[in-house]
Design a protein around this motif. Sequence first.
Motif, PDB file in Angstrom:
ATOM      1  N   PHE A 214       5.374  24.775  -5.580  1.00  0.00           N
ATOM      2  CA  PHE A 214       5.755  25.883  -4.707  1.00  0.00           C
ATOM      3  C   PHE A 214       4.529  26.528  -4.076  1.00  0.00           C
ATOM      4  O   PHE A 214       4.514  26.821  -2.877  1.00  0.00           O
ATOM      5  N   ALA A 215       3.473  26.733  -4.862  1.00  0.00           N
ATOM      6  CA  ALA A 215       2.251  27.352  -4.341  1.00  0.00           C
ATOM      7  C   ALA A 215       1.634  26.490  -3.241  1.00  0.00           C
ATOM      8  O   ALA A 215       1.203  27.002  -2.199  1.00  0.00           O
ATOM      9  N   ARG A 216       1.583  25.173  -3.455  1.00  0.00           N
ATOM     10  CA  ARG A 216       1.039  24.273  -2.425  1.00  0.00           C
ATOM     11  C   ARG A 216       1.858  24.349  -1.144  1.00  0.00           C
ATOM     12  O   ARG A 216       1.304  24.451  -0.043  1.00  0.00           O
ATOM     13  N   ASP A 217       3.177  24.304  -1.289  1.00  0.00           N
ATOM     14  CA  ASP A 217       4.031  24.348  -0.098  1.00  0.00           C
ATOM     15  C   ASP A 217       3.910  25.683   0.621  1.00  0.00           C
ATOM     16  O   ASP A 217       3.946  25.734   1.848  1.00  0.00           O
ATOM     17  N   TYR A 218       3.772  26.770  -0.123  1.00  0.00           N
ATOM     18  CA  TYR A 218       3.629  28.087   0.506  1.00  0.00           C
ATOM     19  C   TYR A 218       2.345  28.145   1.337  1.00  0.00           C
ATOM     20  O   TYR A 218       2.340  28.616   2.471  1.00  0.00           O
ATOM     21  N   VAL A 219       1.246  27.659   0.761  1.00  0.00           N
ATOM     22  CA  VAL A 219      -0.033  27.680   1.482  1.00  0.00           C
ATOM     23  C   VAL A 219       0.011  26.731   2.677  1.00  0.00           C
ATOM     24  O   VAL A 219      -0.482  27.057   3.762  1.00  0.00           O
ATOM     25  N   ASP A 220       0.626  25.557   2.495  1.00  0.00           N
ATOM     26  CA  ASP A 220       0.656  24.563   3.555  1.00  0.00           C
ATOM     27  C   ASP A 220       1.612  24.924   4.690  1.00  0.00           C
ATOM     28  O   ASP A 220       1.503  24.377   5.785  1.00  0.00           O
ATOM     29  N   SER A 221       2.553  25.840   4.446  1.00  0.00           N
ATOM     30  CA  SER A 221       3.539  26.179   5.476  1.00  0.00           C
ATOM     31  C   SER A 221       3.033  27.212   6.471  1.00  0.00           C
ATOM     32  O   SER A 221       3.781  27.631   7.353  1.00  0.00           O
TER      33      SER A 221
ATOM     34  N   LEU B  88      -5.715  17.900  -1.373  1.00  0.00           N
ATOM     35  CA  LEU B  88      -5.084  16.971  -2.312  1.00  0.00           C
ATOM     36  C   LEU B  88      -4.355  17.778  -3.362  1.00  0.00           C
ATOM     37  O   LEU B  88      -4.926  18.725  -3.889  1.00  0.00           O
ATOM     38  N   PRO B  89      -3.144  17.421  -3.693  1.00  0.00           N
ATOM     39  CA  PRO B  89      -2.242  16.453  -3.081  1.00  0.00           C
ATOM     40  C   PRO B  89      -1.957  16.791  -1.624  1.00  0.00           C
ATOM     41  O   PRO B  89      -2.044  17.948  -1.218  1.00  0.00           O
ATOM     42  N   LYS B  90      -1.616  15.766  -0.868  1.00  0.00           N
ATOM     43  CA  LYS B  90      -1.393  15.920   0.569  1.00  0.00           C
ATOM     44  C   LYS B  90      -0.268  16.933   0.835  1.00  0.00           C
ATOM     45  O   LYS B  90       0.692  16.998   0.085  1.00  0.00           O
ATOM     46  N   PRO B  91      -0.384  17.711   1.917  1.00  0.00           N
ATOM     47  CA  PRO B  91       0.675  18.675   2.249  1.00  0.00           C
ATOM     48  C   PRO B  91       2.000  17.980   2.541  1.00  0.00           C
ATOM     49  O   PRO B  91       2.043  16.959   3.208  1.00  0.00           O
ATOM     50  N   ARG B  92       3.096  18.560   2.005  1.00  0.00           N
ATOM     51  CA  ARG B  92       4.434  18.014   2.244  1.00  0.00           C
ATOM     52  C   ARG B  92       5.145  18.731   3.375  1.00  0.00           C
ATOM     53  O   ARG B  92       6.090  18.210   3.933  1.00  0.00           O
ATOM     54  N   VAL B  93       4.721  19.952   3.682  1.00  0.00           N
ATOM     55  CA  VAL B  93       5.354  20.725   4.754  1.00  0.00           C
ATOM     56  C   VAL B  93       4.342  20.992   5.854  1.00  0.00           C
ATOM     57  O   VAL B  93       3.143  21.044   5.612  1.00  0.00           O
ATOM     58  N   LYS B  94       4.859  21.165   7.053  1.00  0.00           N
ATOM     59  CA  LYS B  94       4.006  21.471   8.199  1.00  0.00           C
ATOM     60  C   LYS B  94       3.977  22.974   8.421  1.00  0.00           C
ATOM     61  O   LYS B  94       4.881  23.683   7.960  1.00  0.00           O
ATOM     62  N   PRO B  95       2.968  23.481   9.115  1.00  0.00           N
ATOM     63  CA  PRO B  95       2.943  24.929   9.395  1.00  0.00           C
ATOM     64  C   PRO B  95       4.180  25.369  10.151  1.00  0.00           C
ATOM     65  O   PRO B  95       4.571  24.735  11.137  1.00  0.00           O
ATOM     66  N   GLY B  96       4.820  26.411   9.672  1.00  0.00           N
ATOM     67  CA  GLY B  96       6.026  26.926  10.289  1.00  0.00           C
ATOM     68  C   GLY B  96       7.312  26.394   9.667  1.00  0.00           C
ATOM     69  O   GLY B  96       8.387  26.920   9.937  1.00  0.00           O
ATOM     70  N   ASP B  97       7.240  25.366   8.820  1.00  0.00           N
ATOM     71  CA  ASP B  97       8.436  24.821   8.168  1.00  0.00           C
ATOM     72  C   ASP B  97       8.924  25.764   7.082  1.00  0.00           C
ATOM     73  O   ASP B  97       8.149  26.495   6.464  1.00  0.00           O
ATOM     74  N   ALA B  98      10.241  25.713   6.824  1.00  0.00           N
ATOM     75  CA  ALA B  98      10.825  26.508   5.730  1.00  0.00           C
ATOM     76  C   ALA B  98      10.521  25.815   4.399  1.00  0.00           C
ATOM     77  O   ALA B  98      10.438  24.599   4.331  1.00  0.00           O
ATOM     78  N   LEU B  99      10.401  26.611   3.356  1.00  0.00           N
ATOM     79  CA  LEU B  99      10.141  26.068   2.028  1.00  0.00           C
ATOM     80  C   LEU B  99      11.426  25.507   1.433  1.00  0.00           C
ATOM     81  O   LEU B  99      12.507  26.050   1.653  1.00  0.00           O
TER      82      LEU B  99
ATOM     83  N   ASP C  91       0.832  -1.209   0.000  1.00  0.00           N
ATOM     84  CA  ASP C  91       0.000   0.000   0.000  1.00  0.00           C
ATOM     85  C   ASP C  91       0.867   1.259   0.000  1.00  0.00           C
ATOM     86  O   ASP C  91       0.579   2.221  -0.709  1.00  0.00           O
ATOM     87  N   ARG C  92       1.929   1.252   0.813  1.00  0.00           N
ATOM     88  CA  ARG C  92       2.822   2.409   0.885  1.00  0.00           C
ATOM     89  C   ARG C  92       3.495   2.642  -0.468  1.00  0.00           C
ATOM     90  O   ARG C  92       3.593   3.765  -0.941  1.00  0.00           O
ATOM     91  N   ARG C  93       3.954   1.564  -1.096  1.00  0.00           N
ATOM     92  CA  ARG C  93       4.591   1.666  -2.397  1.00  0.00           C
ATOM     93  C   ARG C  93       3.622   2.221  -3.441  1.00  0.00           C
ATOM     94  O   ARG C  93       3.965   3.084  -4.244  1.00  0.00           O
ATOM     95  N   LYS C  94       2.382   1.745  -3.419  1.00  0.00           N
ATOM     96  CA  LYS C  94       1.382   2.233  -4.371  1.00  0.00           C
ATOM     97  C   LYS C  94       1.061   3.706  -4.136  1.00  0.00           C
ATOM     98  O   LYS C  94       0.886   4.478  -5.074  1.00  0.00           O
ATOM     99  N   ARG C  95       0.954   4.089  -2.854  1.00  0.00           N
ATOM    100  CA  ARG C  95       0.664   5.485  -2.532  1.00  0.00           C
ATOM    101  C   ARG C  95       1.766   6.407  -3.025  1.00  0.00           C
ATOM    102  O   ARG C  95       1.510   7.460  -3.581  1.00  0.00           O
ATOM    103  N   LEU C  96       3.019   6.002  -2.794  1.00  0.00           N
ATOM    104  CA  LEU C  96       4.139   6.835  -3.215  1.00  0.00           C
ATOM    105  C   LEU C  96       4.197   6.962  -4.730  1.00  0.00           C
ATOM    106  O   LEU C  96       4.442   8.034  -5.266  1.00  0.00           O
TER     107      LEU C  96
END
Length: 193
Positions: free
Chosen positions: A87-94, A177-188, A64-69
């Motif tokens: 970049f836009a997704r990461d900016y909003v998600d950070s 979706l797509p799932k956020p890659r960065v957490k709030p407060g993380d650097a881009l 399942d993990r392999r398929k998700r990735l």
Amino acid sequence: MFRRRTPAESAPAADRDESPSAPRGVTPPKDKPTPKRRDSARERRHYAAPRTRKEAYRRMRDDDRRKRLSSTRDDMLERDRGPVRAFARDYVDSRRSFGEYFLFLSLAIVVLLMIPGASETVTTFVWPVMMVAVVFEAMLVSGRVKREAAARFPNESLRGLSWYVAMRNLQYRRLRLPKPRVKPGDALPDDYR
């Protein structure tokens, strides 16, 4: 016996396009011969059945993990592809935003509208203030993202980026979706591909 003839059948034999290399009813040769059954069986990978239930669950989780990735990389929608959108997704998600709680605030307002004394206050003050705040924040964030994306990616198209950022800003974080890659407060990240 009583069927209608097609124009090709009714034409004389001299007019028909029959090539001598491909006789009627014979398929042309293939590039390589069909493999024997024993040879194709040898090519198949041997799969040993799991011995315990715990091992079966571990294999299932790994698959399942392999398929998700692989699905997050390959099956991404066209609107989500490209370095500018990443970049836009990461900016909003950070960052935390007021807009991501819009759904919950709207439900709270609907509940407040059912209370007899509070309905006038909600419709004249709370609802308009919330809408103005959400729209103002979406315009502010999309403007920032557009300016920074233009500086980082000078040769990329920014068409539709403002709407993309505004819609992502309105979604609850866990439902994005797509799932956020960065957490709030993380650097881009520095580079996007």
